[in-house]
Design an enzyme around this catalytic site. Structure first.
Site, short mmCIF file in Angstrom:
data_model
loop_
_atom_site.label_atom_id
_atom_site.label_comp_id
_atom_site.label_asym_id
_atom_site.label_seq_id
_atom_site.Cartn_x
_atom_site.Cartn_y
_atom_site.Cartn_z
N ASP A 181 -47.56 67.17 28.18
CA ASP A 181 -46.52 66.34 28.25
C ASP A 181 -46.35 66.31 29.75
OD1 ASP A 181 -43.74 65.41 28.41
OD2 ASP A 181 -44.00 65.49 26.25
N SER A 236 -44.29 60.63 28.15
CA SER A 236 -44.07 61.37 26.79
C SER A 236 -43.64 60.02 25.91
CB SER A 236 -42.88 62.26 26.76
OG SER A 236 -43.03 63.18 25.29
#
Length: 366
Positions: A255, A143
């Site tokens: 993510d 991320s």
């Protein structure tokens, strides 16, 4: 019978004659008898072997000199000698080549964790590691960690990253759209990264880099270590509900923090011997979320914090910047996040130096 006795006698006389001839060779200065530094007894033995060979071949001329004896012996054995040499070379060429032992050089990986806007703390950590000359052989990011890590692995130094961070505007990476499986497309983020790395593919980065994402169809971790950098970072940063999940090929990604907020195991899988992990998931901002995106990001932070614990136990050193009070959507506090990263990295330096000292003592680091 008489002929055979004559041959034996001739060979004996030949050998005696050879010995006498050897004694006629003047020794070189500083060397023993027999010339050329060869002991007399050894040289006589060599010539006697030649004499026996000449006896078997019927040479009975007593006028043979040692030089002529050698020429006859060499002529008769030249073909056999050449054949032996060729056979030896052929066999040697067929033998398996010696495999060099594997390198014992230790690989140190820096693993940058997930945390949205808290990820600016990674820049502060990298500033300290760089200043302290900590060797980095691999970067793994999830991320926000993939965003910062990709730029550093490409070739920006930590101070250049800080400059980019302080000049970053929300519109540079956020492309809002009508809510449809997410509020952000993610295309701007992809374009920003590709522009920053000048279109370089991941495998051409200065430091080996891996971005961690989640295949939403299978629930499996996906690690991008080559190909389009912007696409890899976009997949890794696509927080569910905030970004529309990108589809690359037949797979859809979200993510990487869903499965590995701090991807220590991925680093080890790709050859890291030592892992320095940066965890920005600790703590939760006490402020109430102001909108839907804030609510999603806060819920994600809590999830990251719970999942990260199992991964961090496998790291050699864990750096924990105190950024829990910063909201994942708050870009205005990026400078505070960077400072917190510096403070946490400095606090972890004794543990890092201890690991490096051990590696150097083992001869695994220069």
């Amino acid at each position: 019978m008489a002929d055979e006795e004559k041959r034996v006698e001739s060979a004996d006389i030949l050998n005696v004659t050879a010995a006498q001839k050897v004694r006629e060779f003047p020794p070189r200065q500083g060397e023993g008898e027999g010339g050329d530094g060869v002991p007399e007894e050894q040289l006589i033995k060599y010539i006697q072997v030649i004499g026996n060979y000449l006896k078997e071949k019927g040479y009975e001329n007593m006028q043979l000199t040692p030089l002529l004896m050698g020429k006859i012996f060499l002529r008769d054995h030249l073909f056999r000698l050449a054949a032996i040499i060729c056979l030896t070379m052929l066999v040697a060429g067929c033998l398996p080549k010696a495999i060099p032992p594997p390198s014992t050089q230790a690989k140190i990986a820096v693993v940058l964790g997930a945390g949205a806007a808290k990820g600016f703390a990674h820049i502060g950590v990298l500033k300290v590691l760089e200043a302290q000359k900590v060797p980095i052989h691999m970067i793994v990011g999830t991320s926000a960690g993939s965003f910062v890590g990709s730029l550093y692995a490409y070739g920006y130094n930590a101070y250049q990253l800080q400059g980019l961070a302080m000049s970053l505007e929300k519109d540079d990476v956020a492309d809002f759209t009508l809510p449809d499986n997410g509020f952000l497309k993610g295309e701007k983020l992809q374009q920003y990264v590709n522009k920053a790395v000048r279109g370089a593919s991941i495998e051409k980065f200065r430091i080996p880099f891996h971005a961690v994402a989640t295949n939403i169809q299978t629930g499996e971790e996906m690690v991008f270590g080559q190909g389009n950098a912007g696409m890899a970072v976009r997949a890794s940063c696509s927080v569910p509900g905030v970004f529309q999940p990108p589809r690359f090929g037949s797979a859809v990604y979200v993510d990487g923090g869903v499965v590995a907020p701090v991807a220590v195991e991925a680093a080890k899988k790709f050859g890291a011997d030592v892992v320095i992990a940066v965890d920005i998931s600790g703590g939760v901002s006490p402020t109430a979320p102001q909108n839907t995106i804030d609510t999603i990001l806060k819920a994600i932070d809590i999830m990251y914090n719970r999942i990260a614990a199992s991964h961090l136990s496998k790291a050699d050193v864990v750096i924990r910047p105190n950024v829990g009070y910063i909201s994942g959507a708050d870009l205005s506090r990026r400078h505070e996040a960077i400072l917190e990263g510096e403070k946490a990295a400095l606090a972890a330096m004794p543990a890092i130096q201890q690991v490096l000292a051990k590696l150097r003592q083992e001869g695994r680091l220069p």
